[in-house]
Design a protein around this motif. Sequence first.
Motif, short mmCIF file in Angstrom:
data_model
loop_
_atom_site.label_atom_id
_atom_site.label_comp_id
_atom_site.label_asym_id
_atom_site.label_seq_id
_atom_site.Cartn_x
_atom_site.Cartn_y
_atom_site.Cartn_z
N LYS A 80 0.83 -1.21 0.00
CA LYS A 80 0.00 0.00 0.00
C LYS A 80 0.87 1.26 0.00
O LYS A 80 1.99 1.26 0.52
CB LYS A 80 -0.89 0.04 1.24
N ARG A 81 0.31 2.31 -0.54
CA ARG A 81 0.99 3.61 -0.51
C ARG A 81 1.31 4.01 0.93
O ARG A 81 2.40 4.51 1.21
CB ARG A 81 0.10 4.66 -1.19
N ARG B 62 4.47 2.32 2.03
CA ARG B 62 5.66 2.94 1.45
C ARG B 62 5.93 4.29 2.10
O ARG B 62 7.08 4.64 2.39
CB ARG B 62 5.50 3.06 -0.07
N ASP B 63 4.87 5.05 2.35
CA ASP B 63 5.05 6.35 3.01
C ASP B 63 5.59 6.18 4.42
O ASP B 63 6.42 6.98 4.87
CB ASP B 63 3.72 7.12 3.03
N GLU C 284 -1.69 -1.52 -3.87
CA GLU C 284 -1.93 -0.21 -4.47
C GLU C 284 -0.68 0.08 -5.30
O GLU C 284 0.38 0.40 -4.76
CB GLU C 284 -2.12 0.87 -3.40
N ARG C 285 -0.82 -0.08 -6.61
CA ARG C 285 0.33 0.13 -7.48
C ARG C 285 0.86 1.55 -7.30
O ARG C 285 0.08 2.49 -7.17
CB ARG C 285 -0.06 -0.13 -8.93
N PRO C 286 2.18 1.69 -7.28
CA PRO C 286 2.74 3.04 -7.11
C PRO C 286 2.25 4.00 -8.17
O PRO C 286 2.16 3.66 -9.36
CB PRO C 286 4.25 2.79 -7.25
N GLY C 287 1.91 5.20 -7.73
CA GLY C 287 1.43 6.23 -8.64
C GLY C 287 2.58 6.96 -9.31
O GLY C 287 3.74 6.85 -8.90
N GLU D 45 5.07 8.91 -7.28
CA GLU D 45 6.06 8.21 -6.46
C GLU D 45 7.33 8.06 -7.32
O GLU D 45 7.60 6.99 -7.87
CB GLU D 45 5.53 6.86 -5.99
#
Length: 182
Positions: free
Chosen positions: A88-89, A92-93, A139-142, A145
């Motif tokens: 998930k984003r 990663r955050d 959640e694929r990286p946007g 990112e």
Amino acid sequence: MQGLRVIVMGVSGCGKSTVAAGVAQALGLTMIDGDDLHLSQSVAKMRAGIALDDADRWPWLDRIGQRLLTPTGAESGRGCVIACSALKRAYRDRLRSAAAPIHFVFLEGDVTLIAERMARRTGHYMQPELLASQFRTLERPGADETDVLRLDISQAIPELVTQAVAALNATQASAALQATTH
């Protein structure tokens, strides 16, 4: 590569550990399998075919962030490569907040290909039945990112490692150049 922090990410069975080991070897860094940092309760859940939830993942992500921030032994001062799903984003955050800058290498692939790979894998506690939950969580990286390199796992492992190493070297060279011009 001084202080390089790399997360090789993606769903279970995409090749994170194999690619992370190849990248670490090519760059002279230590490779850590994020699976080794799970709590025993989380491993037991996955062995039983029970998907982890955020409450299971937060302390695990904190341990990974801490390991990136304060490497020990052979990794000290050089950095490391960690295989970690980081699906998930928010995950990663959280890792970015703990240990920026981090470079993510996202191994993405088709669910059918990954399911085939998982079916051939032996001795891993992550049950193939959990793959669907991994894809639901992913959640694929946007595009925003910018610290994420996306690699298609339909390529051979040596090619994935070569592409990741080339991108990481280019990123490090660019950062070094910027540091000398400021």
